[in-house]
Design an enzyme around this catalytic site. Sequence first.
Site, PDB file in Angstrom:
ATOM      1  N   CYS A  52       6.202  -2.776   4.658  1.00 47.75           N
ATOM      2  CA  CYS A  52       7.240  -2.325   3.716  1.00 47.75           C
ATOM      3  C   CYS A  52       7.611  -3.381   2.695  1.00 47.75           C
ATOM      4  CB  CYS A  52       8.489  -1.904   4.467  1.00 47.75           C
ATOM      5  SG  CYS A  52       8.170  -0.652   5.694  1.00 47.75           S
ATOM      6  N   HIS A 103      14.926  -2.627   0.671  1.00 46.13           N
ATOM      7  CA  HIS A 103      14.012  -1.641   1.264  1.00 46.13           C
ATOM      8  C   HIS A 103      14.849  -0.583   1.985  1.00 46.13           C
ATOM      9  CE1 HIS A 103      11.037   0.337   3.529  1.00 46.13           C
ATOM     10  NE2 HIS A 103      11.264  -0.292   4.668  1.00 46.13           N
ATOM     11  N   ASN A 138      12.309   6.352   5.145  1.00 43.16           N
ATOM     12  CA  ASN A 138      11.606   5.088   4.911  1.00 43.16           C
ATOM     13  C   ASN A 138      10.210   5.384   4.368  1.00 43.16           C
ATOM     14  OD1 ASN A 138      10.204   2.696   5.085  1.00 43.16           O
ATOM     15  ND2 ASN A 138      10.900   2.181   7.149  1.00 43.16           N
TER      16      ASN A 138
END
Length: 329
Positions: A114, A254, A284
Amino acid sequence: MTRAVGILGIGSYVPEKILTNNDLEKMVDTSDAWITERTGIRQRHIAAKDEATSDLAFKAAVAALDDARVKAEELDLVICATASPDHAFPSVACLVQERLGAVKAAAFDLGAGCSGFVYSLAVASQMIQNGLYDKILIIGAETLSRIMNWQDRNTCVLFGDGAGAAVVGAVDEGLGVLGIDLGSDGSGAYHLYQPAGGSRRPASAATVAANQHTIHMNGREVFKFAIKILGRTSLRALEKAGMKPEELDLLFSHQANLRIITVAAKRLRIPMEKVWVDVDKYANTSAASIPIALREAQDAGVLKKGDKLLLCGFGAGLTWAAIVLRWAK
Ligand code: ACO
């Protein structure tokens, strides 16, 4: 030769299909209340059967090029950050390079989970700053739904599909990237990984039967790590930029979990009004989450030229990354 480098254009794409928490209630033993309270997620987008990562990446790339008013033929390099490529090889970046007609561009994928988009921006900014290249397309694109165990409530509620892209190039002095911090700690590698399909455990009927081609995650450990690292990496990038947290206009963390974002903001003493949150809509999306958020903020009219932004991420590896930049558009 050094020069100021920043984002010239930003684009994103999410698949049409939406999977809500209520839909998930019918698939696993979970509830909308649990997911919302523990993560802030309300829904996620899921790629269609015929949509692969490079399809999402291509659409985000076209939007970023349009936004930057840059032609594909001008690109010197395409970097795609992804943990869910179409194939182990060739890279997603090569597939997008061909489809865009970026005839003079080199291309490679970058694997930093990520944190991948922020890593890509760091790499691209250095290559442009030192004069090797002029225009680089960076992409974060994922179809994590394809490597999800849809029977595992610990993971399947957390992720979504999507892509975001940015064209990186020279900008006016004083704008663009001002401070970078990247890091990794491989001792946590197996807290978040896909066990089979690589050289350690090649694909076999047994690995498929054991669900080893899906995401395996120790959520508590990843949570602890994220809480610890996001503030730290952000402060390091701010220090390199010679900036204090209170000077920031917007924080783009994030988007993994609203609780993680909130703790990071608190550590930096940044009020939530200055924190971009869209994890409720997309869940996500891994490497795609920060560019999707940037494009959404731009569309909402909240990004102004000269704004001081902090981008920070964490992810599989384990990795982390933070960049302080002044918006240059
Ligand atoms: N619905 C209902 N109950 C659930 C669900 C669910 N979807 N998932 C887990 N539970 C249960 C667990 O089984 C556990 O039950 P038990 O106590 O009987 O064992 C209970 O809820 C509590 O579980 P915890 O793990 O303590 O829950 P927590 O509050 O820590 O939240 C979460 C779990 C959301 C996964 C959290 O730990 C987290 O966000 N971790 C970080 C994950 C992350 O960000 N990953 C992505 C990294 S980035 C990348 O590179 C992809």
